[in-house]
Design an enzyme around this catalytic site. Structure first.
Site, PDB file in Angstrom:
ATOM      1  N   TYR A 167      27.543  15.635  50.049  1.00  0.00           N
ATOM      2  CA  TYR A 167      28.121  15.396  51.376  1.00  0.00           C
ATOM      3  C   TYR A 167      27.029  15.110  52.402  1.00  0.00           C
ATOM      4  CZ  TYR A 167      31.003  16.548  55.513  1.00  0.00           C
ATOM      5  OH  TYR A 167      31.671  16.535  56.720  1.00  0.00           O
ATOM      6  N   LYS A 171      26.570  11.655  54.510  1.00  0.00           N
ATOM      7  CA  LYS A 171      26.734  11.678  55.962  1.00  0.00           C
ATOM      8  C   LYS A 171      25.485  11.205  56.693  1.00  0.00           C
ATOM      9  CE  LYS A 171      30.992  13.011  56.610  1.00  0.00           C
ATOM     10  NZ  LYS A 171      31.966  12.024  57.148  1.00  0.00           N
TER      11      LYS A 171
END
Length: 306
Positions: A167, A171
């Site tokens: 993640y 991001k």
């Protein structure tokens, strides 16, 4: 006094809009006058399809308040799906003024236990999904000579968090992708910006609570509603946001932050060049006072939200 709304005549595509932050942005955009394409595949938190009803439910909510919306069930990680949702916007409403790249999944785990499949799946939805939808939208926006691309990043990538290598990588990658889009598309008056949202939603509900400190942090996050993210997103989509591009913002309850972007902190120079010993004895001691500590997001945003 004018009755005009800030997003009158705008068409906005919001991905992952069946719940949480995406839903809040879609509903507030409709209230502000926009026609909204509600994209959601009805997946569980880890990305497995469950139900296609979520997007249609948000459409019904918007229509109930007199707004305009259509549902879309395509997958952002599929380039053809991204093209289809953009085409649905233009076929239905004749144009596309803004995209909010919000769709995401989580498959958290410590790096030394993370599988290739869990890394790949998260990067595909977040980073590739942002590319796919933005790339399809860019063709429409270039023809129009205007447009706004808005991407959800995270302090997990900007600062760091435990057990989120997939993640975090996706991001932070989104912020670099956004900057490149802002640079490449500025000649067509297309802007690109990121928002790191703090809000209690399905995505944050997976945070592990294994200490009193973590429990207190989660309780603070539960007070931060998804609706708090919408005003900044709507500004970035509006005509008033036309001169804001290439920026990274964070929204935390009633606070809006402009986040820093990597720039040199300190330098060391040696006219005759460097060897191992001079790096160890001169360069590193000179640079070390400005080393970034191994902090996580909660360490940096340590005060209670206001």
């Amino acid at each position: 006094m004018s009755d005009n709304k800030p997003l009158d005549d705008k068409v906005i595509l919001v991905t992952g809009a069946g719940g949480g932050i995406g839903r809040a942005i879609a509903i507030e955009a409709a209230k502000a006058g926009a026609a909204v394409v509600i994209n959601d595949i009805g997946a569980s938190l880890d990305g497995r399809r469950e139900s296609s009803a979520a997007a249609q439910d948000v459409v019904a909510e918007i229509e109930k308040i007199g707004g305009r919306a259509v549902a879309n069930g395509d997958d952002v990680s599929d380039p053809d799906g991204a093209s289809t949702m953009v085409r649905q916007a233009t076929d239905t409403y004749g144009r596309l003024d803004a995209v909010v790249n919000n769709a995401g999944i989580l498959r958290d785990g410590f790096f030394h236990k993370m599988s290739y499949q869990d890394f790949d799946a998260v990067v595909k939805v977040h980073l590739y999904g942002t590319f796919n939808v933005s790339r399809a939208a860019a063709d429409v926006m270039r023809e129009q000579g205007t447009g706004s691309l808005i991407h959800m990043t995270s302090t997990s990538g900007l600062i760091g968090n435990l057990a989120q290598a997939n993640y975090s990588a996706a991001k932070l990658g989104i912020t670099a992708l956004s900057k490149s889009m802002a640079l490449d598309l500025q000649r067509w008056n297309i802007r690109s910006n990121c928002i790191a949202p703090f809000a209690w939603s399905r995505m944050t509900s997976s945070i592990k609570v294994d200490s009193p400190e973590q429990e207190a942090r989660v309780n603070r996050m539960k007070e931060m509603r998804p609706e708090k993210i919408a005003p900044l997103a709507m500004f970035l989509a509006s005509n008033e946001g036309a001169d804001t591009t290439g920026q990274v913002f964070a929204v935390r309850n009633n606070e809006i932050f402009l986040m820093s972007q990597p720039r040199p902190l300190r330098s060391a120079h040696r006219g005759e060049g460097w060897d191992f010993d001079s790096v160890a004895q001169h360069a590193i001691p000179a640079l070390k006072p400005d080393y970034m500590p191994l902090t996580v997001s909660g360490d940096v945003f340590s005060w209670d939200p206001v």
